[in-house]
Design an enzyme around this catalytic site. Structure first.
Site, PDB file in Angstrom:
ATOM      1  N   SER A  14      15.606   5.271 -17.118  1.00 37.46           N
ATOM      2  CA  SER A  14      15.608   4.281 -16.061  1.00 37.46           C
ATOM      3  C   SER A  14      14.216   3.668 -15.956  1.00 37.46           C
ATOM      4  CB  SER A  14      15.974   4.935 -14.724  1.00 37.46           C
ATOM      5  OG  SER A  14      14.874   5.713 -14.299  1.00 37.46           O
ATOM      6  N   LYS A  15      14.087   2.750 -15.000  1.00 34.97           N
ATOM      7  CA  LYS A  15      12.807   2.037 -14.854  1.00 34.97           C
ATOM      8  C   LYS A  15      11.624   2.990 -14.671  1.00 34.97           C
ATOM      9  CE  LYS A  15      14.525  -2.345 -13.248  1.00 34.97           C
ATOM     10  NZ  LYS A  15      15.507  -2.506 -12.183  1.00 34.97           N
TER      11      LYS A  15
END
Ligand code: GLU
Length: 489
Positions: free
Chosen positions: A253-254
């Site tokens: 994820s980010k």
């Protein structure tokens, strides 16, 4: 061309994630290896989340990565259109057939009724599924619902007591019982087909033979098989490729850094390096080789060596691969890669004179061994764009020790003299001047190089000293040598 036909079917609902690029790549590699067809279609039935901008972004990223497609969006083909919102008539025909054959039916249940039923089932500890309320409505009931203004969905009648076996190239045979599925919606009340339905109609009408996609779609596959069976269509082979995890084994994820292809492009990674890296996310070649050209990947790729277990995104490995691809760039290609970052940092003007181009080309070439991707150049060139040298914090004691060396002053004075006498600087001439310093001071190696390096850069290590001096130029070097005592304060 062989009869193999694979597809990449992105939903244009946001930035093009590296997971999507990896799915596209496995399809593309397989198609190229088997001389099959690679098709790209756009799955945009989620009107609220789909955007044209995202579609353009995905297509641009595929092109940048060099994954050309033989059929589909923009390039055309016999089975178009290739954007789902332009295929509504095709879906409607298939739905009408299912309704006429009694394999699908209208459902008038409201969301509130469905939610209430769901809660009831969950409270009883059951896995929620549609209770079949509308599967045998009488004409009167239908009339009443219509009068109430209810907008129906359409559900597939899922037969009981069937076992659906997903023949998966990655996971082997995976079985699902039809009893656990329940009659599910294939067309929403606004007339839009749901993903599971549109994907089957598209894969069938487009002649797809192998469906390779992300693991998260494995649980959708029994529903899709139920639709294939209801229509009497042959079922393609599936391959569900594993999730991509961060180094901490949590879903990528980010938090883990850049996740979209565009971010990597903007950071100055090379498309072929990213392809090489993505191919190794889940696929392991035979042998030890890790660097592959696209052609080598095509030759070596096979679904037999795609792993079931999750792939771990290792940025250090990507950097290592990209570093190796960058080695092959000419100095002017390297400049093209790095220039936008130098401009963004305010180090380079937006247009370069020829002289500036030569200087920046040499700058990039000088630090090339120290950078793994374009943007990284910025942290290695600050010393060329500052008025005053500062000693690197983490090596301050060592740096001071170099300058405090008895011989340092002698070396720097001698070098100052040699430099003052020079007209134009080039790495060869600088080399000769340093040699002359050695001769004059009777000192060698690090006793000569280190004080000069530290005085000019404030660093213990770095790129080639002759290049650094040439790039800094005579005036800046003389100035820094004159002010070396400032560093001791
Ligand atoms: N549109 C789906 C997605 O982007 C692809 C589904 C599929 O490949 O079947 O996740």
């Amino acid at each position: 061309m062989s009869t193999m036909k694979v597809r990449f079917a992105p939903s244009p609902t946001g930035p093009f994630h590296i997971g999507g690029a990896r799915s596209a790549l496995f399809n593309w590699l397989l198609a190229r290896k088997e001389q099959g067809t690679f098709l790209v279609r756009i799955e945009d039935t989620d009107l609220a989340r789909s955007s044209k901008e995202s579609e353009e972004n995905i297509k641009a990223a595929l092109r940048w990565l060099g994954m050309d497609w033989d059929e589909g969006i923009d390039v055309g083909g016999d089975a178009g259109p290739y954007r789902q919102t332009e295929r509504l008539d095709i879906y409607k025909n298939v739905v009408d057939r299912l309704l006429a054959e009694g394999k699908a039916y209208y459902c008038y249940c409201t969301q509130e009724e469905l939610d209430a039923e769901r809660t009831k089932q969950m409270n009883k500890g059951e896995t929620p599924k549609y209770n079949g309320h509308c599967h045998q409505l009488t004409e009167e009931q239908i009339e009443t619902y219509k009068k109430e203004g209810r907008k129906p969905t359409i559900r597939l009648r899922v037969p009981l007591n069937e076992t659906y076996v997903v023949e998966d190239m990655v996971r082997g045979n995976v079985s699902f019982e039809s009893n656990g599925i329940g009659d599910f919606v294939i067309v929403k009340s606004d007339g839009m087909p749901v993903y599971n339905f549109a994907v089957v109609v598209d894969d069938h009408t487009m002649g797809i033979t192998h469906v390779i996609r992300a693991e998260e779609h494995l649980s959708n596959t029994p529903r899709q098989i139920a639709i294939y069976k209801a229509l009497g269509w042959s079922i393609p082979k599936f391959g569900h490729i594993s999730l991509i995890l961060g180094k901490d084994y949590k879903k990528m994820s980010k938090r883990h850094g850049a996740t979209s292809v565009d971010q990597y492009r903007q950071l100055g990674y090379l498309p072929d390096a990213l392809i090489n890296f993505l191919a190794l996310l889940g696929w392991s070649p035979e042998g030890e080789q890790e660097l592959f050209t696209k052609d080598e990947l095509i030759q070596a790729f096979s679904m037999d060596h795609v792993a079931k277990n999750p792939a771990v995104f290792d940025i250090d490995k990507l950097n290592w691969i990209n570093f190796n691809y960058m080695k092959k760039l000419t100095n002017s290609e390297l400049l093209e890669l790095c220039l936008p970052h130098l401009q963004q940092a305010g180090y380079a003007p937006s247009t370069l004179t020829e002289e500036q181009r030569d200087w920046f080309t040499m700058l990039c070439a000088t630090v090339r061994d120290h950078i793994s991707f374009g943007a990284q150049i910025v942290e290695h060139v600050a010393l060329f764009f500052t008025n005053t040298v500062t000693l690197e914090k983490e090596h301050k004691d060592e740096l001071l020790a170099v300058l405090a060396e008895e011989s340092a002053n002698t070396v720097l004075t001698s070098f100052h003299d040699k430099l003052s006498a020079m007209e134009i600087l080039s790495p060869d001439e600088v080399k000769a001047a340093i040699k002359a310093v050695m001769k004059e001071t009777k000192l060698k190696g690090k006793f000569v190089f280190m004080p000069i390096r530290v005085a000019l850069t404030g660093q213990m290590h770095g790129p080639d000293l002759n290049n650094i001096i040439t790039l800094l130029g005579k005036d800046t070097c003389l100035n820094r040598l004159t002010h070396v005592s400032d560093l001791l304060n």
